[in-house]
Motif scaffolding. Structure first.
Motif, mmCIF file in Angstrom:
data_model
loop_
_atom_site.group_PDB
_atom_site.id
_atom_site.type_symbol
_atom_site.label_atom_id
_atom_site.label_comp_id
_atom_site.label_asym_id
_atom_site.label_seq_id
_atom_site.Cartn_x
_atom_site.Cartn_y
_atom_site.Cartn_z
ATOM 1 N N UNK A 1 0.839 -1.212 0.000
ATOM 2 C CA UNK A 1 0.000 0.000 0.000
ATOM 3 C C UNK A 1 0.866 1.250 0.000
ATOM 4 N N UNK A 2 0.296 2.364 -0.390
ATOM 5 C CA UNK A 2 1.059 3.605 -0.488
ATOM 6 C C UNK A 2 0.824 4.460 0.751
ATOM 7 N N UNK A 3 1.927 4.904 1.322
ATOM 8 C CA UNK A 3 1.859 5.660 2.578
ATOM 9 C C UNK A 3 2.496 7.041 2.374
ATOM 10 N N UNK A 4 1.862 8.073 2.927
ATOM 11 C CA UNK A 4 2.474 9.405 2.911
ATOM 12 C C UNK A 4 3.539 9.491 3.997
ATOM 13 N N UNK A 5 4.707 9.985 3.623
ATOM 14 C CA UNK A 5 5.800 10.133 4.593
ATOM 15 C C UNK A 5 6.208 11.601 4.635
ATOM 16 N N UNK A 6 6.145 12.177 5.830
ATOM 17 C CA UNK A 6 6.551 13.585 5.997
ATOM 18 C C UNK A 6 8.028 13.646 6.366
ATOM 19 N N UNK A 7 8.764 14.443 5.604
ATOM 20 C CA UNK A 7 10.212 14.540 5.815
ATOM 21 C C UNK A 7 10.560 15.831 6.557
ATOM 22 N N UNK A 8 11.563 15.786 7.447
ATOM 23 C CA UNK A 8 12.018 17.018 8.094
ATOM 24 C C UNK A 8 12.900 17.809 7.134
ATOM 25 N N UNK B 1 8.968 -1.289 16.627
ATOM 26 C CA UNK B 1 10.156 -0.839 15.889
ATOM 27 C C UNK B 1 9.910 -0.954 14.370
ATOM 28 N N UNK B 2 10.880 -1.565 13.627
ATOM 29 C CA UNK B 2 10.728 -1.618 12.166
ATOM 30 C C UNK B 2 9.583 -2.540 11.742
ATOM 31 N N UNK B 3 9.139 -3.397 12.649
ATOM 32 C CA UNK B 3 8.020 -4.301 12.320
ATOM 33 C C UNK B 3 6.653 -3.645 12.527
ATOM 34 N N UNK B 4 6.645 -2.401 13.002
ATOM 35 C CA UNK B 4 5.367 -1.707 13.228
ATOM 36 C C UNK B 4 4.570 -1.663 11.921
ATOM 37 N N UNK B 5 3.328 -2.122 12.004
ATOM 38 C CA UNK B 5 2.492 -2.185 10.794
ATOM 39 C C UNK B 5 1.980 -0.792 10.397
ATOM 40 N N UNK B 6 1.819 -0.584 9.108
ATOM 41 C CA UNK B 6 1.157 0.630 8.637
ATOM 42 C C UNK B 6 -0.021 0.248 7.752
ATOM 43 N N UNK B 7 -1.039 1.084 7.814
ATOM 44 C CA UNK B 7 -2.247 0.805 7.034
ATOM 45 C C UNK B 7 -2.605 2.029 6.203
ATOM 46 N N UNK B 8 -3.496 1.819 5.239
ATOM 47 C CA UNK B 8 -3.964 2.927 4.400
ATOM 48 C C UNK B 8 -4.436 4.078 5.278
ATOM 49 N N UNK B 9 -4.005 5.263 4.940
ATOM 50 C CA UNK B 9 -4.457 6.430 5.692
ATOM 51 C C UNK B 9 -3.511 6.811 6.836
ATOM 52 N N UNK B 10 -2.609 5.901 7.218
ATOM 53 C CA UNK B 10 -1.627 6.252 8.255
ATOM 54 C C UNK B 10 -0.673 7.312 7.709
ATOM 55 N N UNK B 11 -0.210 8.172 8.594
ATOM 56 C CA UNK B 11 0.810 9.145 8.187
ATOM 57 C C UNK B 11 2.094 8.808 8.931
#
Lengths: 93, 323
Positions: free
Chosen positions: A1-8, A71-81
């Motif tokens: 799935x595609x996730x939005x990632x905010x960069x500093x 940690x790195x195994x934390x799941x992400x789902x649609x709509x997560x930022x």
């Protein structure tokens, strides 16, 4: 799935100045690997040679630091930022 | 006339004796979960106006005991305000000279208080945040070994003040605590109180709240310029904390305003910690959350936090150190 990632600010130079980018993955680890693939110069800023999260990087899913989730195994789902922030000296309240 | 029983005089001999033993008040009216109570500890009631009075007194008295601080010596400290103010108070009473390295974008009240108690303020670039103040102070400390550099980010007397003071006070006043929520700056409060609480009851959870500081620190060239307080690493903070959540300026200000509706006048970092407590309340079934209010609202009146348009204040807060 595609996730939005905010960069500093400090990482935007590696992504053509973009503040928000898209990455694929169902876990934080997969999202970071996909970011490294898209923006190779960002790679060693995010993950160590051993594939662990860089000491001075904090990654958040919907404002929660993943170091205190799975940690790195934390799941992400649609709509997560996902937000990436550098660890800096905090204020003193 | 009311009846008074006079036993003996109950008057502090020094203002420094008034540090600590701050009051706690139930603010469950703000809890979104009826099964979760929220109690706030008002550190703004300390004589210097913040939780950092405890840290200042603890660091200075430890250094005196260890012979690292001699009568009349000059102290140097990087601070975004409150630790400097606490140290200025203690230094004034005990007769030390204090130099503080302060980012130039802190609220003007912080600077005024420091000067009122005789501290010399040395500006560091605001764009570098607290990181810049730490860097500059470390360089100055190296160049001036004759100054006492107590360094709150690396001094175990900082968390000790909370292990011996704040933590026991919380258990004494609110023994049914299940969750502790506080802001993460030097990490001293979380480490000291957190360790005490885990010894008291290993099931108590410790939640950290931090501002999105790294978002606005544009002096950072790359991530290797990052910073983790040495005390956080030394006391294994990653092991101690159960959760860490980031709260932005808008939520911080909104919750600071909500508190004011209950008659509690607190600083903006209190709003951040409270926003964290509210999230905690939403995520647990039942319990009692204790949250720390680091300071009162006085030093932030000039920011318009309670009166101006929320979006205008939020934008202003992005460029001001409030945490």
């Amino acid at each position: 799935m595609t996730i939005d990632v905010r960069l500093p600010t400090v990482l935007r130079q590696h992504a053509g100045g973009q503040a928000i980018v898209q990455a694929e993955g169902s876990s934080i680890g997969e999202v970071l690997v996909d970011l490294s693939r898209q923006f190779p110069t960002m790679s060693d800023q995010l993950l160590t040679e051993k594939g662990e999260l860089h000491k001075f990087v904090n990654v958040y899913v919907n404002d929660d630091d993943v170091r205190y989730l799975d940690k790195l195994d934390t799941k992400v789902e649609d709509g997560d930022v996902v937000s990436i922030l550098p660890a800096v000296a905090g204020g003193d309240g | 006339m009311a009846e008074i029983t006079m036993v003996s005089r109950r008057v502090a001999t020094s203002v420094l004796d008034l540090i600590g033993n701050t009051p706690m008040v139930d603010i469950s009216a703000l809890s979104p979960n009826r099964e979760v109570s929220i109690v706030i500890k008002l550190e703004g009631q300390n004589p210097g106006g913040s939780v950092k009075d405890r840290v200042a007194l603890s660091m200075i008295e430890s250094a005196e005991k260890e012979g690292l601080l001699l009568p009349g010596q000059t102290l140097l400290e990087p601070t975004s305000g409150n630790t400097g103010i606490g140290m200025a108070l203690v230094a004034r009473v005990k007769g030390y000279t204090l130099k503080v390295v302060l980012p130039d974008n802190v609220s003007p009240e912080r600077r005024a208080l420091l000067e009122l108690w005789g501290a010399e303020v040395i500006d560091s670039p605001g764009s570098e945040g607290s990181n810049g103040a730490v860097k500059m102070a470390r360089e100055m400390a190296e160049a001036h070994p004759e100054w006492a550099f107590l360094y709150q980010y690396g001094n175990l007397a900082n968390p000790r003040a909370h292990f011996e003071g704040t933590g026991p006070e919380i258990v004494r006043d609110c023994p049914d605590i299940t969750h502790f929520v506080a802001g993460l700056g030097t990490s001293g409060t979380l480490l000291g109180v957190g360790r005490f609480l885990k010894e008291y009851n290993p099931d108590v959870e410790v939640w950290a709240v931090e501002p999105p500081a790294g978002e606005v620190v544009d002096g950072l060239r790359n991530l290797d310029d990052g910073y983790i307080p040495p005390i956080f690493t030394e006391l294994n903070g990653e092991e101690l904390l159960d959760r860490k959540t980031v709260v932005g300026p808008k939520d911080s200000i909104l919750w600071t305003r909500k508190l004011a509706e209950l008659g509690i006048f607190a600083g903006i970092s209190t709003g951040a910690a409270l926003a964290g407590a509210i999230r905690c309340s939403q995520k647990i079934e039942s319990g009692c959350i204790v949250v720390i209010s680091p300071d009162g609202g006085w030093k932030y009146l000039s920011t318009g936090a309670w009166t101006d348009d929320i979006d205008v204040v939020t934008e202003r807060a992005r460029n001001t150190i409030y945490f």
